[in-house]
Scaffold this motif. Structure first.
Motif, PDB file in Angstrom:
ATOM      1  N   ARG A 264       0.849  -1.193   0.000  1.00 38.68           N
ATOM      2  CA  ARG A 264       0.000   0.000   0.000  1.00 38.68           C
ATOM      3  C   ARG A 264       0.886   1.245   0.000  1.00 38.68           C
ATOM      4  NH1 ARG A 264      -5.047  -1.687   0.818  1.00 38.68           N
ATOM      5  NH2 ARG A 264      -5.398  -3.714   1.818  1.00 38.68           N
ATOM      6  N   PRO A 265       0.385   2.352  -0.566  1.00 41.38           N
ATOM      7  CA  PRO A 265       1.187   3.587  -0.600  1.00 41.38           C
ATOM      8  C   PRO A 265       1.497   4.085   0.806  1.00 41.38           C
ATOM      9  CG  PRO A 265      -0.752   3.723  -2.047  1.00 41.38           C
ATOM     10  CD  PRO A 265      -0.939   2.505  -1.199  1.00 41.38           C
ATOM     11  N   GLY A 266       2.593   4.822   0.912  1.00 37.58           N
ATOM     12  CA  GLY A 266       2.920   5.476   2.173  1.00 37.58           C
ATOM     13  C   GLY A 266       4.167   4.976   2.852  1.00 37.58           C
ATOM     14  N   ASP A 267       4.457   3.688   2.717  1.00 37.81           N
ATOM     15  CA  ASP A 267       5.645   3.112   3.344  1.00 37.81           C
ATOM     16  C   ASP A 267       6.373   2.316   2.275  1.00 37.81           C
ATOM     17  OD1 ASP A 267       7.536   1.570   4.707  1.00 37.81           O
ATOM     18  OD2 ASP A 267       6.259   1.288   6.473  1.00 37.81           O
ATOM     19  N   LYS A 268       7.388   2.933   1.672  1.00 37.02           N
ATOM     20  CA  LYS A 268       8.068   2.302   0.540  1.00 37.02           C
ATOM     21  C   LYS A 268       8.654   0.940   0.899  1.00 37.02           C
ATOM     22  CE  LYS A 268      11.927   2.910  -2.704  1.00 37.02           C
ATOM     23  NZ  LYS A 268      11.265   2.128  -3.752  1.00 37.02           N
ATOM     24  N   ALA A 269       9.278   0.828   2.067  1.00 37.74           N
ATOM     25  CA  ALA A 269       9.894  -0.454   2.450  1.00 37.74           C
ATOM     26  C   ALA A 269       8.840  -1.549   2.558  1.00 37.74           C
ATOM     27  CB  ALA A 269      10.642  -0.293   3.776  1.00 37.74           C
ATOM     28  N   ALA A 270       7.707  -1.231   3.198  1.00 37.49           N
ATOM     29  CA  ALA A 270       6.639  -2.213   3.324  1.00 37.49           C
ATOM     30  C   ALA A 270       6.040  -2.537   1.960  1.00 37.49           C
ATOM     31  CB  ALA A 270       5.557  -1.705   4.269  1.00 37.49           C
ATOM     32  N   LEU A 271       5.859  -1.506   1.137  1.00 40.81           N
ATOM     33  CA  LEU A 271       5.305  -1.699  -0.206  1.00 40.81           C
ATOM     34  C   LEU A 271       6.175  -2.647  -1.021  1.00 40.81           C
ATOM     35  CD1 LEU A 271       3.543  -1.005  -2.695  1.00 40.81           C
ATOM     36  CD2 LEU A 271       4.919   1.071  -2.967  1.00 40.81           C
ATOM     37  N   ASN A 272       7.471  -2.409  -1.025  1.00 43.99           N
ATOM     38  CA  ASN A 272       8.387  -3.244  -1.802  1.00 43.99           C
ATOM     39  C   ASN A 272       8.438  -4.669  -1.269  1.00 43.99           C
ATOM     40  OD1 ASN A 272      10.755  -0.489  -2.252  1.00 43.99           O
ATOM     41  ND2 ASN A 272       8.843  -0.935  -3.312  1.00 43.99           N
ATOM     42  N   LYS A 273       8.363  -4.806   0.050  1.00 44.63           N
ATOM     43  CA  LYS A 273       8.307  -6.139   0.654  1.00 44.63           C
ATOM     44  C   LYS A 273       7.027  -6.853   0.218  1.00 44.63           C
ATOM     45  CE  LYS A 273       8.609  -8.453   5.172  1.00 44.63           C
ATOM     46  NZ  LYS A 273       8.753  -8.231   6.640  1.00 44.63           N
ATOM     47  N   GLY A 274       5.923  -6.111   0.212  1.00 51.44           N
ATOM     48  CA  GLY A 274       4.662  -6.692  -0.234  1.00 51.44           C
ATOM     49  C   GLY A 274       4.725  -7.124  -1.682  1.00 51.44           C
ATOM     50  N   GLU A 275       5.400  -6.337  -2.532  1.00 54.63           N
ATOM     51  CA  GLU A 275       5.558  -6.712  -3.939  1.00 54.63           C
ATOM     52  C   GLU A 275       6.283  -8.049  -4.058  1.00 54.63           C
ATOM     53  OE1 GLU A 275       6.274  -3.141  -6.829  1.00 54.63           O
ATOM     54  OE2 GLU A 275       7.238  -2.648  -4.931  1.00 54.63           O
ATOM     55  N   ASN A 276       7.297  -8.269  -3.236  1.00 57.25           N
ATOM     56  CA  ASN A 276       8.029  -9.527  -3.278  1.00 57.25           C
ATOM     57  C   ASN A 276       7.128 -10.709  -2.922  1.00 57.25           C
ATOM     58  OD1 ASN A 276      10.585  -8.589  -4.052  1.00 57.25           O
ATOM     59  ND2 ASN A 276      11.131  -8.036  -1.969  1.00 57.25           N
ATOM     60  N   PHE A 277       6.323 -10.548  -1.874  1.00 55.84           N
ATOM     61  CA  PHE A 277       5.415 -11.631  -1.489  1.00 55.84           C
ATOM     62  C   PHE A 277       4.391 -11.893  -2.590  1.00 55.84           C
ATOM     63  CE2 PHE A 277       6.943 -10.731   2.834  1.00 55.84           C
ATOM     64  CZ  PHE A 277       7.047 -12.012   3.350  1.00 55.84           C
ATOM     65  N   LEU A 278       3.852 -10.836  -3.164  1.00 55.39           N
ATOM     66  CA  LEU A 278       2.845 -10.998  -4.211  1.00 55.39           C
ATOM     67  C   LEU A 278       3.438 -11.624  -5.463  1.00 55.39           C
ATOM     68  CD1 LEU A 278       0.929  -7.625  -3.742  1.00 55.39           C
ATOM     69  CD2 LEU A 278       0.068  -9.923  -3.235  1.00 55.39           C
ATOM     70  N   ASP A 279       4.658 -11.231  -5.803  1.00 54.36           N
ATOM     71  CA  ASP A 279       5.324 -11.824  -6.962  1.00 54.36           C
ATOM     72  C   ASP A 279       5.510 -13.331  -6.748  1.00 54.36           C
ATOM     73  OD1 ASP A 279       7.095 -11.684  -9.455  1.00 54.36           O
ATOM     74  OD2 ASP A 279       8.480 -12.476  -7.968  1.00 54.36           O
ATOM     75  N   ALA A 280       5.948 -13.725  -5.553  1.00 53.87           N
ATOM     76  CA  ALA A 280       6.140 -15.148  -5.267  1.00 53.87           C
ATOM     77  C   ALA A 280       4.817 -15.897  -5.340  1.00 53.87           C
ATOM     78  CB  ALA A 280       6.773 -15.317  -3.881  1.00 53.87           C
ATOM     79  N   SER A 281       3.754 -15.333  -4.775  1.00 51.04           N
ATOM     80  CA  SER A 281       2.456 -16.001  -4.790  1.00 51.04           C
ATOM     81  C   SER A 281       1.877 -16.067  -6.196  1.00 51.04           C
ATOM     82  CB  SER A 281       1.477 -15.283  -3.860  1.00 51.04           C
ATOM     83  OG  SER A 281       1.805 -15.502  -2.507  1.00 51.04           O
ATOM     84  N   CYS A 282       2.077 -15.011  -6.989  1.00 47.83           N
ATOM     85  CA  CYS A 282       1.605 -15.035  -8.377  1.00 47.83           C
ATOM     86  C   CYS A 282       2.338 -16.111  -9.163  1.00 47.83           C
ATOM     87  CB  CYS A 282       1.802 -13.664  -9.019  1.00 47.83           C
ATOM     88  SG  CYS A 282       1.302 -13.574 -10.757  1.00 47.83           S
ATOM     89  N   THR A 283       3.658 -16.182  -8.978  1.00 48.04           N
ATOM     90  CA  THR A 283       4.450 -17.222  -9.645  1.00 48.04           C
ATOM     91  C   THR A 283       3.963 -18.612  -9.257  1.00 48.04           C
ATOM     92  OG1 THR A 283       6.389 -15.775  -9.692  1.00 48.04           O
ATOM     93  CG2 THR A 283       6.797 -18.128  -9.966  1.00 48.04           C
ATOM     94  N   ALA A 284       3.514 -18.745  -7.996  1.00 47.39           N
ATOM     95  CA  ALA A 284       3.044 -20.036  -7.508  1.00 47.39           C
ATOM     96  C   ALA A 284       1.631 -20.364  -7.954  1.00 47.39           C
ATOM     97  CB  ALA A 284       3.115 -20.068  -5.975  1.00 47.39           C
ATOM     98  N   GLY A 285       0.933 -19.409  -8.567  1.00 51.28           N
ATOM     99  CA  GLY A 285      -0.358 -19.727  -9.153  1.00 51.28           C
ATOM    100  C   GLY A 285      -1.578 -19.147  -8.487  1.00 51.28           C
ATOM    101  N   ASP A 286      -1.442 -18.113  -7.671  1.00 57.95           N
ATOM    102  CA  ASP A 286      -2.602 -17.491  -7.045  1.00 57.95           C
ATOM    103  C   ASP A 286      -3.003 -16.254  -7.847  1.00 57.95           C
ATOM    104  OD1 ASP A 286      -4.598 -16.479  -5.484  1.00 57.95           O
ATOM    105  OD2 ASP A 286      -3.490 -16.551  -3.596  1.00 57.95           O
ATOM    106  N   GLY A 287      -4.126 -16.342  -8.542  1.00 61.77           N
ATOM    107  CA  GLY A 287      -4.587 -15.244  -9.375  1.00 61.77           C
ATOM    108  C   GLY A 287      -4.855 -13.971  -8.600  1.00 61.77           C
ATOM    109  N   MET A 288      -5.273 -14.094  -7.329  1.00 62.59           N
ATOM    110  CA  MET A 288      -5.505 -12.907  -6.511  1.00 62.59           C
ATOM    111  C   MET A 288      -4.211 -12.108  -6.350  1.00 62.59           C
ATOM    112  SD  MET A 288      -6.707 -12.565  -2.510  1.00 62.59           S
ATOM    113  CE  MET A 288      -8.418 -13.054  -2.733  1.00 62.59           C
ATOM    114  N   ALA A 289      -3.093 -12.810  -6.138  1.00 71.12           N
ATOM    115  CA  ALA A 289      -1.800 -12.129  -5.995  1.00 71.12           C
ATOM    116  C   ALA A 289      -1.410 -11.448  -7.298  1.00 71.12           C
ATOM    117  CB  ALA A 289      -0.725 -13.126  -5.577  1.00 71.12           C
ATOM    118  N   CYS A 290      -1.614 -12.134  -8.415  1.00 72.43           N
ATOM    119  CA  CYS A 290      -1.290 -11.548  -9.721  1.00 72.43           C
ATOM    120  C   CYS A 290      -2.102 -10.277  -9.943  1.00 72.43           C
ATOM    121  CB  CYS A 290      -1.585 -12.543 -10.837  1.00 72.43           C
ATOM    122  SG  CYS A 290      -0.697 -14.108 -10.737  1.00 72.43           S
ATOM    123  N   ASN A 291      -3.375 -10.323  -9.578  1.00 72.03           N
ATOM    124  CA  ASN A 291      -4.237  -9.165  -9.752  1.00 72.03           C
ATOM    125  C   ASN A 291      -3.739  -7.977  -8.941  1.00 72.03           C
ATOM    126  OD1 ASN A 291      -6.841  -7.714 -10.369  1.00 72.03           O
ATOM    127  ND2 ASN A 291      -7.118  -7.977  -8.169  1.00 72.03           N
TER     128      ASN A 291
END
Length: 588
Positions: A264-291
């Protein structure tokens, strides 16, 4: 998120990484230079051929002579990979079956799970029930009883055997984790009434306290959505965090929810960390993460590392994974011309798919578009832009190579979305020409597309660019860069690339062994054939499942991800470890 900028420094450090198994310290991981032996075992579908190396030859001999522990060891080795022994679930299931026959109850459970979830590339509900029934009835293994109940729930026709409930209750009462998972999920997500949910919540709480992922997921869902409890987003997100970073079992949806809470906007470190988790989950096949990560990219959230093109790529993957909101958000890009050519007919096709998948926003957008222009439906391209990427590319190749411009248009559209297979295909047409469409005057553009595909891990493109830079063929000679591309291909599983990479590293610059020199030069001469033949038995870089991800189905992690690699990535992103394997596709 997908390019070299996110590939760790460990990427080119080495290739021969040993997969984890239950082997003891005294069992040396086999290497390609050890003795090898051809073998085969029946795996429920065929006599599966494979090769054994080094110490695993002795393990197999002991397994066949009646030592069940060695059969289990081999099953684990083929599940995860062990030195030169490649991971292959088609072989692993054969050893799990053998272990079950030899009286290992947990092996019966594992075999049943694999037969049910299709992670060995085929589904056999009858054999799943047979394995689970042996483990439950004969060997008195309560986890097998839970697996038997789950197989009964997967029976043809979608009916559930009435005996399943009793088996689940007995397994849970006996302390079998899978039995309690099935019971709690049935109460909470299937029965749904207040009394059932009130009974399930303490089960979720107890399981989450024991760091069982399914319990944390139940609590995260309950508090985030206000099901059976008052809505408390902060508490729900915290359960997602605990389950993702500390839980045992299927953590995929938990890591998606945790990633969403961070990104979410506002905390760049948290945002970038969240992007990493979402990228891993999207790669693993969760469409919600990809979205969600796709929306971060397409919206260009301040401080995010996900680019516009990557946002399109993730949204397409989410749509291919049958997550409706990803389709409707991808339509926004086509409706407004965000990094792609504006095409309201393509947007309509995507919204209609989203609507079919139950997305209200997609239904509303499609209805509004048709109200504004009733002829829009007739202008949807012949190659359906809402179809899975793999299907579009197959149809596009046939059309384009028979002179139909619609095929080229479809590939260009997917190329603009950042799809690596589209870049590889269009690059070949530009570089080598396509009769009636492209001459060879745009070879430079073809090389750019080849390199774009190579950067995000397309194996054939990485091999191609590795050779191009090594020899200076069409690009300035840069042998270090050539090695890096060859390493990417090797780490994506290409044995040929691994051999070439070792040759590149082992010999002085510009001075090579005559045999290898001849082999490399022959590879250069036949690279066009390589590009052409790569499509003869082409499989997409990623493909979609036949149905939407269902986090409460009880599917094993092996169906949707490689558990060890995914867990390593999540630990890495959570700060639990300082290293993430260079061959791990979930790490960047």
């Amino acid at each position: 998120m997908r390019g070299w900028a996110r590939i760790p420094g460990l990427l080119f450090a080495g290739l021969m990484l040993v997969g984890a198994t239950a082997a003891s310290a005294a069992d040396k991981a086999p290497s390609p230079y050890d003795e090898r032996r051809d073998s085969f075992m029946f795996n429920g579908k065929q006599n599966m051929p494979y090769q054994l190396y080094g110490v695993t030859i002795a393990w197999h001999r002991e397994c066949m002579s009646g030592k069940a522990a060695r059969c289990v060891q081999l099953a684990q080795a083929f599940e995860k990979g062990f030195g030169a022994l490649p991971a292959d679930m088609r072989v692993a299931i054969a050893y799990w079956m053998k272990s079950c026959d030899m009286g290992v109850g947990s092996a019966c459970t594992r075999a049943a799970t694999i037969f049910r979830d299709g992670s060995a590339t085929f589904v056999n509900i009858e054999l799943a029930q047979k394995m689970a029934d042996r483990g439950c009835t004969t060997l008195k293994d309560q986890s097998s009883c839970a697996a038997l109940a789950e197989s009964m729930a997967s029976a043809p026709g979608g009916t559930t055997d009435p005996r399943a409930t009793a088996l689940i209750d007995t397994a849970c009462a006996a302390g079998a984790d899978d039995g309690c998972r099935l019971k709690a999920n049935t109460l909470f997500f299937e029965k749904k009434d207040a009394a059932s949910r009130a009974e399930a919540l303490p089960m979720f709480d107890k399981a989450c306290a024991a760091k069982r992922a399914w319990g944390c997921l139940g609590l995260a869902t309950a508090y985030r959505d206000g099901l059976g409890v008052a809505t408390d987003m902060a508490r729900g997100n915290d359960y997602a965090r605990i389950g993702c970073t500390q839980g045992q079992g299927d953590r995929l949806r938990l890591c998606t929810l945790y990633g969403i809470s961070l990104a979410r906007p506002g905390d760049k470190a948290a945002l970038n960390k969240g992007e990493n988790f979402l990228d891993a989950s999207c790669t693993a096949g969760d469409g919600m993460a990809c979205n969600h990560i796709g929306r971060v990219g397409l919206s260009q959230v301040s401080g995010a590392t996900t680019t516009l093109e990557e946002g399109l790529y993730y949204l397409r993957r989410g749509c291919d994974l049958n997550y409706g909101p990803a389709c409707s958000y991808l339509s926004v890009a086509y409706g407004s011309g965000i990094n792609v050519n504006t095409d309201t007919a393509v947007a309509l096709a995507l919204n209609q798919k989203a609507c079919r998948l139950g997305d209200d926003e997609g239904c509303s957008l499609a209805k509004a578009a048709l109200a504004a222009d009733s002829s829009l439906r007739s202008r949807i391209p012949a190659i359906d832009p809402a179809a899975p990427v793999a299907e579009q590319l197959r149809l596009a190749r046939v059309a384009a190579e028979s002179g139909d411009q619609a095929g080229v248009n479809a590939v260009v559209r997917l190329m603009q979305e950042g799809n690596e297979d589209a870049q590889w295909l269009l690059g070949g047409w530009l570089y080598y020409g396509l009769p009636g469409v492209f001459d060879t005057s745009r070879r430079g553009d073809g090389l750019i597309l080849f390199e774009n595909a190579a950067k995000v891990g397309h194996v054939d493109a990485a091999i191609y660019m590795g050779m191009a830079y090594w020899y200076g063929d069409g690009v300035a000679e840069d042998r270090a860069r050539g090695e890096k591309y060859m390493a990417i291909a090797a780490m994506r599983g290409s044995q040929m690339a691994g051999a070439i990479y070792r040759s590149m590293k082992a010999e002085p610059l510009r001075v090579e062994n005559a045999r290898r020199q001849a082999a490399l030069e022959e590879a250069i001469r036949t690279r066009r054939d390589t590009w052409t033949s790569s499509w003869a038995n082409w499989k997409p870089s990623w493909s979609a499942p036949s149905s939407t991800y269902t986090p409460y189905s009880g599917r094993s992690v092996s169906q949707i991800m490689d558990e060890s690699n995914f867990n390593n990535a999540i630990s890495y992103y959570s700060g639990g470890t300082s290293a993430c394997s260079s061959s791990n596709r979930y790490c960047h």
